[in-house]
Design a protein around this motif. Structure first.
Motif, PDB file in Angstrom:
ATOM      1  N   GLN A   1       0.835  -1.204   0.000  1.00  0.00           N
ATOM      2  CA  GLN A   1       0.000   0.000   0.000  1.00  0.00           C
ATOM      3  C   GLN A   1       0.873   1.258   0.000  1.00  0.00           C
ATOM      4  O   GLN A   1       1.676   1.455   0.912  1.00  0.00           O
ATOM      5  N   PRO A   2       0.734   2.119  -1.027  1.00  0.00           N
ATOM      6  CA  PRO A   2       1.371   3.432  -0.938  1.00  0.00           C
ATOM      7  C   PRO A   2       0.591   4.310   0.034  1.00  0.00           C
ATOM      8  O   PRO A   2      -0.638   4.254   0.086  1.00  0.00           O
ATOM      9  N   LEU A   3       1.315   5.103   0.822  1.00  0.00           N
ATOM     10  CA  LEU A   3       0.682   5.976   1.795  1.00  0.00           C
ATOM     11  C   LEU A   3       0.834   7.429   1.366  1.00  0.00           C
ATOM     12  O   LEU A   3       1.736   7.781   0.601  1.00  0.00           O
ATOM     13  N   ALA A   4      -0.050   8.267   1.855  1.00  0.00           N
ATOM     14  CA  ALA A   4      -0.006   9.680   1.500  1.00  0.00           C
ATOM     15  C   ALA A   4       1.180  10.350   2.185  1.00  0.00           C
ATOM     16  O   ALA A   4       1.612   9.958   3.268  1.00  0.00           O
ATOM     17  N   GLY A   5       1.695  11.399   1.551  1.00  0.00           N
ATOM     18  CA  GLY A   5       2.785  12.156   2.154  1.00  0.00           C
ATOM     19  C   GLY A   5       3.857  12.491   1.139  1.00  0.00           C
ATOM     20  O   GLY A   5       4.031  11.793   0.134  1.00  0.00           O
ATOM     21  N   ALA A   6       4.587  13.571   1.418  1.00  0.00           N
ATOM     22  CA  ALA A   6       5.629  14.019   0.499  1.00  0.00           C
ATOM     23  C   ALA A   6       6.760  13.005   0.375  1.00  0.00           C
ATOM     24  O   ALA A   6       7.466  12.972  -0.634  1.00  0.00           O
ATOM     25  N   SER A   7       6.948  12.167   1.403  1.00  0.00           N
ATOM     26  CA  SER A   7       8.036  11.185   1.370  1.00  0.00           C
ATOM     27  C   SER A   7       7.678   9.930   0.571  1.00  0.00           C
ATOM     28  O   SER A   7       8.490   9.014   0.467  1.00  0.00           O
ATOM     29  N   GLU A   8       6.461   9.861   0.025  1.00  0.00           N
ATOM     30  CA  GLU A   8       6.005   8.745  -0.806  1.00  0.00           C
ATOM     31  C   GLU A   8       6.278   7.389  -0.142  1.00  0.00           C
ATOM     32  O   GLU A   8       6.921   6.516  -0.727  1.00  0.00           O
ATOM     33  N   PRO A   9       5.797   7.189   1.071  1.00  0.00           N
ATOM     34  CA  PRO A   9       6.041   5.897   1.734  1.00  0.00           C
ATOM     35  C   PRO A   9       5.247   4.768   1.097  1.00  0.00           C
ATOM     36  O   PRO A   9       4.143   4.981   0.580  1.00  0.00           O
ATOM     37  N   TYR A  10       5.829   3.586   1.123  1.00  0.00           N
ATOM     38  CA  TYR A  10       5.157   2.380   0.629  1.00  0.00           C
ATOM     39  C   TYR A  10       5.455   1.266   1.623  1.00  0.00           C
ATOM     40  O   TYR A  10       6.611   1.041   1.999  1.00  0.00           O
ATOM     41  N   VAL A  11       4.403   0.564   2.061  1.00  0.00           N
ATOM     42  CA  VAL A  11       4.569  -0.532   3.013  1.00  0.00           C
ATOM     43  C   VAL A  11       3.988  -1.811   2.409  1.00  0.00           C
ATOM     44  O   VAL A  11       3.076  -1.758   1.575  1.00  0.00           O
ATOM     45  N   TYR A  12       4.529  -2.960   2.828  1.00  0.00           N
ATOM     46  CA  TYR A  12       4.054  -4.233   2.295  1.00  0.00           C
ATOM     47  C   TYR A  12       4.262  -5.336   3.316  1.00  0.00           C
ATOM     48  O   TYR A  12       5.046  -5.200   4.273  1.00  0.00           O
ATOM     49  N   ALA A  13       3.543  -6.419   3.118  1.00  0.00           N
ATOM     50  CA  ALA A  13       3.674  -7.582   3.994  1.00  0.00           C
ATOM     51  C   ALA A  13       3.308  -8.829   3.199  1.00  0.00           C
ATOM     52  O   ALA A  13       2.599  -8.755   2.190  1.00  0.00           O
ATOM     53  N   GLY A  14       3.789  -9.966   3.667  1.00  0.00           N
ATOM     54  CA  GLY A  14       3.491 -11.215   2.973  1.00  0.00           C
ATOM     55  C   GLY A  14       3.578 -12.397   3.915  1.00  0.00           C
ATOM     56  O   GLY A  14       4.205 -12.323   4.982  1.00  0.00           O
ATOM     57  N   ALA A  15       2.921 -13.471   3.523  1.00  0.00           N
ATOM     58  CA  ALA A  15       2.963 -14.716   4.283  1.00  0.00           C
ATOM     59  C   ALA A  15       3.048 -15.877   3.295  1.00  0.00           C
ATOM     60  O   ALA A  15       2.504 -15.795   2.187  1.00  0.00           O
ATOM     61  N   TYR A  16       3.731 -16.929   3.688  1.00  0.00           N
ATOM     62  CA  TYR A  16       3.873 -18.096   2.809  1.00  0.00           C
ATOM     63  C   TYR A  16       4.030 -19.354   3.638  1.00  0.00           C
ATOM     64  O   TYR A  16       4.360 -19.318   4.826  1.00  0.00           O
ATOM     65  N   ALA A  17       3.785 -20.485   3.000  1.00  0.00           N
ATOM     66  CA  ALA A  17       3.966 -21.781   3.647  1.00  0.00           C
ATOM     67  C   ALA A  17       4.267 -22.807   2.567  1.00  0.00           C
ATOM     68  O   ALA A  17       3.913 -22.618   1.396  1.00  0.00           O
ATOM     69  N   GLY A  18       4.909 -23.896   2.970  1.00  0.00           N
ATOM     70  CA  GLY A  18       5.241 -24.894   1.965  1.00  0.00           C
ATOM     71  C   GLY A  18       5.784 -26.174   2.560  1.00  0.00           C
ATOM     72  O   GLY A  18       5.830 -26.361   3.785  1.00  0.00           O
ATOM     73  N   TYR A  19       6.224 -27.042   1.650  1.00  0.00           N
ATOM     74  CA  TYR A  19       6.691 -28.373   2.035  1.00  0.00           C
ATOM     75  C   TYR A  19       7.777 -28.790   1.068  1.00  0.00           C
ATOM     76  O   TYR A  19       7.624 -28.670  -0.158  1.00  0.00           O
ATOM     77  N   GLU A  20       8.895 -29.256   1.625  1.00  0.00           N
ATOM     78  CA  GLU A  20       9.984 -29.769   0.788  1.00  0.00           C
ATOM     79  C   GLU A  20      10.163 -31.253   1.093  1.00  0.00           C
ATOM     80  O   GLU A  20      10.520 -31.635   2.209  1.00  0.00           O
ATOM     81  N   LYS A  21       9.897 -32.104   0.104  1.00  0.00           N
ATOM     82  CA  LYS A  21       9.888 -33.561   0.267  1.00  0.00           C
ATOM     83  C   LYS A  21      11.027 -34.174  -0.522  1.00  0.00           C
ATOM     84  O   LYS A  21      11.130 -33.995  -1.734  1.00  0.00           O
ATOM     85  N   LEU A  22      11.921 -34.890   0.180  1.00  0.00           N
ATOM     86  CA  LEU A  22      13.004 -35.563  -0.517  1.00  0.00           C
ATOM     87  C   LEU A  22      12.472 -36.734  -1.332  1.00  0.00           C
ATOM     88  O   LEU A  22      11.527 -37.420  -0.911  1.00  0.00           O
ATOM     89  N   THR A  23      13.062 -36.951  -2.493  1.00  0.00           N
ATOM     90  CA  THR A  23      12.588 -38.018  -3.367  1.00  0.00           C
ATOM     91  C   THR A  23      12.978 -39.394  -2.843  1.00  0.00           C
ATOM     92  O   THR A  23      12.315 -40.383  -3.139  1.00  0.00           O
ATOM     93  N   ASP A  24      14.051 -39.471  -2.052  1.00  0.00           N
ATOM     94  CA  ASP A  24      14.495 -40.724  -1.452  1.00  0.00           C
ATOM     95  C   ASP A  24      14.003 -40.759  -0.005  1.00  0.00           C
ATOM     96  O   ASP A  24      14.488 -40.013   0.850  1.00  0.00           O
TER      97      ASP A  24
END
Length: 371
Positions: A247-270
């Motif tokens: 999200q860009p925020l109002a202001g002369a400094s042109e602030p921009y903030v962001y966030a994220g979330a992730y999940a996963g699984y790594e499975k060995l073939t052997d």
């Protein structure tokens, strides 16, 4: 009010089809309504008539821009080369403890880790390059190609020198109301000490959307096949899903903030090595803003938790790791295409197995050229 304008100009043209000003106005109204094909048709009709040179030049600029838009924006190629130098307190991401107790051999007492198995610091230099191509296939379709490569050399510990080369080739479908859908194939090679360490093949699917309030939303799914040419026991399939918001925020400094979330699984073939199979999840947040004319500052914080499936055969317990990262930096625009940067990052890895506990600080300066 372009919709009302269209109705008014159409009434004029119903009475007087050769009214060029009304037809040009109709074309401009169609542009405002994001109907480029209809706009091009009306403007081309005006351009084909006897009109003053300055009017024709204006109409031709509109038509050229619309032709580019109808072809998906034409072809754009952007490249970047970055030179970086700095100091790394833990080049090999290793524990600082030189003596550890291995439960499987507890009767033998503490084991002493050899050279390269404990943390080592060094100065480094790095060169990285990236080229991105966007080619319009149609009004709402684009071909995407991204090529990247980097090489990082340490001052003394050249056995930990690293190189990377990757390529992404994909396709994006734009929709007027539902954002952008993109899919891409991904390839990457990673070398350590000038020898191939890992090859990665995979695919990425992503949806992105900007709301009327300029909020950026994205959801993605990724699959990667990890192949280790010198240690096939580590070969694995990796699955990741995540979402981000910005999200860009109002202001002369042109602030921009962001966030994220992730999940996963790594499975060995052997399955023999299922103690290396693990589930993971993480959070990431950051932002940037203008501090002074031509000077931007940024900061990022992230945490990832990894939980392994089976007990480690040496430490007799399932490995659990919590990794936290924090980065802060500055970018100063020397020119529109040349940026001077400085960055400091800190990493802390906590684990129930001491071998995977470490701290790391990396400080660097960089010079980046865009063309």
């Amino acid at each position: 009010r372009p919709a009302e304008a269209v109705a008014a100009f159409e009434r004029v043209l119903a009475v007087k089809p050769d009214h060029l000003q009304a037809r040009a106005g109709l074309g401009r109204a169609y542009i405002a309504m994001n109907e480029p094909e209809a706009a091009r048709r009306e403007l081309a009709a005006v351009s084909s008539q006897s009109v003053p040179d300055d009017v024709r030049a204006t109409i031709d600029r509109y038509v050229t821009a619309l032709d580019t838009g109808l072809s998906g924006g034409g072809t754009q190629i952007r490249s970047n080369v970055t030179l970086r130098a700095g100091y790394d307190s833990n080049v090999n991401n290793s524990t600082s403890d030189s003596r550890i107790l291995i439960p499987a051999f507890a009767g033998l007492g503490f084991a002493t880790l050899g050279a390269g198995a404990t943390s080592e610091d060094d100065f480094f230099g790095e060169v990285a390059g990236r080229t991105s191509l966007t080619h319009g296939l149609a009004l709402d379709k684009q071909l995407l190609v991204d090529l990247n490569a980097s090489y990082r050399a340490n001052s003394d510990l050249d056995q930990f020198n690293q190189a990377l080369a990757g390529a992404n080739v994909g396709f994006a479908q734009r929709t007027p109301d539902h954002g952008i859908f993109a899919v891409s194939a991904q390839l990457q090679s990673y070398w350590v000490d000038d020898e191939a360490y890992r090859y990665t093949y995979g695919a990425l699917g992503q949806w992105s959307y900007r709301t009327k309030g300029n909020t950026d939303l994205a959801v993605y799914l990724q699959y990667a096949k990890l192949n280790y040419p010198n240690n096939s026991a580590q070969n694995a399939n990796r699955y990741t899903a995540g979402a981000t918001i910005g999200q860009p925020l109002a202001g002369a400094s042109e602030p921009y903030v962001y966030a994220g979330a992730y999940a996963g699984y790594e499975k060995l073939t052997d399955s023999t090595f299922d103690h290396l199979t693990y589930a993971f999840g993480g959070l990431r947040a950051g932002g940037e803003m203008t501090l002074l004319p031509k000077l931007r500052g940024y900061a990022v914080a992230a945490v990832e938790i990894s939980e392994y499936k089976d007990p480690d055969p040496l430490f007799l317990t399932e490995r659990s790791v919590v990794r936290a990262d924090a980065t802060a930096g500055l970018r100063y625009a020397l020119r529109n295409d040349l940026t001077l940067g400085g960055e400091v990052s800190y990493t802390r890895s906590d684990s129930n197995i001491v071998l995977y506990e470490y701290d790391r600080v990396v400080a660097s300066v960089s010079l980046s050229f865009d063309f």
